[in-house]
Motif scaffolding. Structure first.
Motif, short mmCIF file in Angstrom:
data_model
loop_
_atom_site.label_atom_id
_atom_site.label_comp_id
_atom_site.label_asym_id
_atom_site.label_seq_id
_atom_site.Cartn_x
_atom_site.Cartn_y
_atom_site.Cartn_z
N LEU A 1 0.34 22.37 7.83
CA LEU A 1 -0.87 21.79 7.25
C LEU A 1 -2.12 22.55 7.65
CD1 LEU A 1 -0.22 17.95 7.68
CD2 LEU A 1 0.17 19.37 5.66
N LEU A 2 -2.27 22.83 8.93
CA LEU A 2 -3.44 23.57 9.42
C LEU A 2 -3.00 24.53 10.50
CD1 LEU A 2 -6.27 20.87 9.74
CD2 LEU A 2 -6.10 22.68 8.05
N GLY A 3 -3.68 25.66 10.58
CA GLY A 3 -3.32 26.67 11.56
C GLY A 3 -2.42 27.72 10.94
N SER A 4 -1.97 28.65 11.74
CA SER A 4 -1.13 29.73 11.23
C SER A 4 0.13 29.95 12.06
CB SER A 4 -1.93 31.04 11.17
OG SER A 4 -2.46 31.35 12.45
N GLU A 5 0.08 29.60 13.35
CA GLU A 5 1.21 29.85 14.25
C GLU A 5 2.06 28.60 14.40
OE1 GLU A 5 2.13 32.72 15.66
OE2 GLU A 5 0.51 33.73 14.59
N THR B 1 -2.58 24.00 15.69
CA THR B 1 -1.75 23.91 14.50
C THR B 1 -1.28 22.48 14.30
OG1 THR B 1 -0.97 26.19 14.73
CG2 THR B 1 0.39 24.71 13.39
N VAL B 2 -1.22 22.04 13.03
CA VAL B 2 -0.64 20.73 12.69
C VAL B 2 0.44 20.96 11.64
CG1 VAL B 2 -1.05 18.40 11.80
CG2 VAL B 2 -2.84 19.56 13.13
N VAL B 3 1.63 20.40 11.88
CA VAL B 3 2.71 20.47 10.89
C VAL B 3 3.16 19.07 10.54
CG1 VAL B 3 3.50 22.75 11.65
CG2 VAL B 3 4.55 20.70 12.61
N ARG B 4 3.57 18.92 9.30
CA ARG B 4 4.05 17.63 8.79
C ARG B 4 5.57 17.59 8.87
NH1 ARG B 4 3.00 15.67 2.56
NH2 ARG B 4 3.66 13.47 2.75
N ASP B 5 6.10 16.49 9.38
CA ASP B 5 7.53 16.36 9.62
C ASP B 5 8.20 15.57 8.49
OD1 ASP B 5 9.92 16.59 11.09
OD2 ASP B 5 9.66 14.56 11.86
N PHE B 6 9.31 16.09 8.00
CA PHE B 6 10.10 15.40 6.97
C PHE B 6 11.50 15.04 7.45
CE2 PHE B 6 6.97 17.84 4.54
CZ PHE B 6 6.52 16.90 3.62
N GLU C 1 -23.50 26.43 0.65
CA GLU C 1 -22.44 26.51 -0.34
C GLU C 1 -21.19 27.24 0.19
OE1 GLU C 1 -25.38 29.88 -1.25
OE2 GLU C 1 -25.47 27.75 -0.68
N LYS C 2 -21.33 27.95 1.30
CA LYS C 2 -20.19 28.65 1.89
C LYS C 2 -19.64 27.93 3.12
CE LYS C 2 -21.49 33.29 0.34
NZ LYS C 2 -21.79 34.69 0.77
N GLY C 3 -20.22 26.77 3.43
CA GLY C 3 -19.86 26.05 4.64
C GLY C 3 -18.41 25.61 4.69
N GLU C 4 -17.92 25.03 3.59
CA GLU C 4 -16.55 24.51 3.57
C GLU C 4 -15.54 25.65 3.67
OE1 GLU C 4 -13.42 21.74 3.40
OE2 GLU C 4 -15.52 21.68 4.03
N GLU C 5 -15.83 26.74 2.99
CA GLU C 5 -14.93 27.91 3.05
C GLU C 5 -14.86 28.45 4.49
OE1 GLU C 5 -14.73 32.52 1.36
OE2 GLU C 5 -16.25 31.12 0.60
N LEU C 6 -16.00 28.53 5.15
CA LEU C 6 -16.03 29.05 6.51
C LEU C 6 -15.36 28.08 7.49
CD1 LEU C 6 -16.89 31.14 8.54
CD2 LEU C 6 -19.18 30.13 8.58
N ARG C 7 -15.58 26.79 7.26
CA ARG C 7 -14.96 25.79 8.13
C ARG C 7 -13.43 25.90 8.08
NH1 ARG C 7 -12.75 20.66 7.90
NH2 ARG C 7 -12.76 20.78 5.63
N LYS C 8 -12.89 26.08 6.88
CA LYS C 8 -11.43 26.22 6.73
C LYS C 8 -10.94 27.50 7.38
CE LYS C 8 -10.82 23.36 2.61
NZ LYS C 8 -10.45 23.30 1.17
N LYS C 9 -11.71 28.58 7.25
CA LYS C 9 -11.33 29.83 7.90
C LYS C 9 -11.31 29.68 9.42
CE LYS C 9 -12.74 33.35 4.53
NZ LYS C 9 -13.63 34.52 4.29
N ALA C 10 -12.28 28.91 9.94
CA ALA C 10 -12.35 28.69 11.39
C ALA C 10 -11.15 27.87 11.87
CB ALA C 10 -13.65 27.98 11.75
N ILE C 11 -10.72 26.89 11.04
CA ILE C 11 -9.55 26.09 11.38
C ILE C 11 -8.29 26.96 11.35
CG2 ILE C 11 -8.04 24.22 10.60
CD1 ILE C 11 -10.57 22.77 9.62
N GLN C 12 -8.12 27.71 10.26
CA GLN C 12 -6.94 28.57 10.13
C GLN C 12 -6.90 29.62 11.23
OE1 GLN C 12 -4.44 28.20 8.08
NE2 GLN C 12 -5.27 26.56 6.83
N GLY C 13 -8.07 30.12 11.61
CA GLY C 13 -8.13 31.15 12.65
C GLY C 13 -8.08 30.61 14.06
N GLY C 14 -8.15 29.27 14.19
CA GLY C 14 -8.04 28.64 15.50
C GLY C 14 -9.29 28.77 16.35
N PHE C 15 -10.47 29.00 15.70
CA PHE C 15 -11.68 29.15 16.51
C PHE C 15 -12.78 28.12 16.18
CE2 PHE C 15 -11.91 32.32 13.06
CZ PHE C 15 -13.13 32.03 12.47
#
Length: 343
Positions: free
Chosen positions: A148-152, A129-134, A10-24
């Motif tokens: 969209l994803l990442g922090s830097e 990191t992924v950013v969306r271009d407009f 039940e905590k898998g999706e939350e952790l997966r997103k944290k891992a993406i945001q943290g870049g690990f």
């Protein structure tokens, strides 16, 4: 050694997103379900940088890791998650700058943008990191982008032996100008160069690194681009020949000093032709003038504008060559005209 974090399902999706945001998050391996004496768990594959996370995760060694097959395309990786109609709108191209992916995602895929970003990261394990271009906006041609994803959003992009540090949400870097940057790197040996619209050093940094001019004066009005220009001068170790100036090139361009003037800007470039020509030595020099122009006028309007400005200053013009850089928009080309200005 392969590493993972074991967590309750039940905590898998939350952790997966944290891992993406943290870049690990290790995107080369599968997230898998395991059953142990303690119960059912998910194993989230991570990189060594998980140890540096502020969260107190218990990082374990993973035995017999399962690797993902690398998809042939972005559409392949999204099959099963998107409808056929949505798949037809999936972008076929994107830009990778350093460790950042920049992608245009149409409005029809608004609610799928995060999934698309995750798929792109899985295709480029070294990116974080992924950013969306407009597109771009304003006098400074600043990009309009969404994280969209990442922090830097700051990265160092290496191209043709040069380093370009930049924040992709604050400054533009056009992949379509690659050949022109390469061409500029072959010109200017021993010359005095004035770069009227230096940006972060798009054209003059390659020239400084590879051609070794006598001196380059780079003028940039946007404070954010100017800060990166100074940083890139340092990164590329050309401080001895590169003088950066923050300000309006129509006011700060030195007069009568340059063998060659770069005008690598589009939109209102023709308004700056007279100060650019004044920057050339009295004996003359070379002008590299950029313009976006309707395809039908590409061989006439830019040249006529140069000739008109030169005539107003009592100068003559020899058009050396017109280069097509890229298609700017439907029916509009980005061209650069090489012109010799003389008395």
């Amino acid at each position: 050694m392969y590493r993972m974090i074991r967590t309750a399902p039940e905590k898998g999706e939350e952790l997966r997103k944290k891992a993406i945001q943290g870049g690990f998050l290790d995107t080369s391996r599968k997230i898998r379900k395991v059953r142990t004496e303690e119960g059912n768990f998910l194993e989230i594959p991570v990189t060594e940088s998980a140890y540096d996370s502020a969260d107190s995760f218990l990082v374990l060694e993973q035995e017999n890791p399962e690797f993902l097959e690398k998809p042939n395309s972005l559409k392949d990786s999204l099959k099963g998650f998107l409808s056929e109609t949505e798949l037809a709108s999936v972008p076929s191209g994107w830009q990778v700058l350093g460790d950042i992916i920049i992608v245009f995602i149409p409005e029809i895929l608004e609610d799928k943008k995060t999934r698309i970003a995750e798929s792109l990261l899985s295709m480029y394990p070294k990116c974080r990191t992924v950013v969306r271009d407009f597109g771009i906006e304003g006098q400074f041609r600043q990009p309009k982008r969404e994280l969209l994803l990442g922090s830097e959003t700051e990265t160092i992009h290496k191209e043709h032996g040069c380093f370009f540090k930049q924040d992709v949400t604050k400054v533009m870097y056009s992949k379509g100008n690659l050949e022109e940057r390469k061409r500029m790197s072959q010109l200017g040996e021993g010359e005095v160069i004035v770069d009227m619209f230096a940006g972060i050093g798009y054209f003059s940094i390659p020239m400084a690194v590879h051609s070794r001019p006598k001196k380059i004066v780079g003028i940039e009005i946007n404070p954010e681009s100017f800060a990166y220009l100074k940083e890139n001068i340092r990164l590329n170790k050309v401080e001895d020949i590169f003088i950066p100036i923050c300000g309006d090139c129509s006011k700060f361009a030195p007069e009568g000093t340059a063998d060659r003037v770069l005008m690598g800007y589009v939109g209102t470039t023709h308004h700056y032709l007279e100060p650019a020509i004044k920057a050339l030595k009295k004996s003359g020099g070379i002008l590299h003038y950029h313009e976006t122009v309707p395809e039908s006028l590409a061989r006439t309007r830019p040249q006529e504008r140069i000739e008109k400005a030169a005539c107003a200053l009592g100068k003559k013009v020899e058009i050396l060559e017109t280069h097509r850089i890229k298609k700017y928009s439907p029916g509009v080309l980005h061209v650069v005209v090489d012109a010799r200005i003389f008395e």
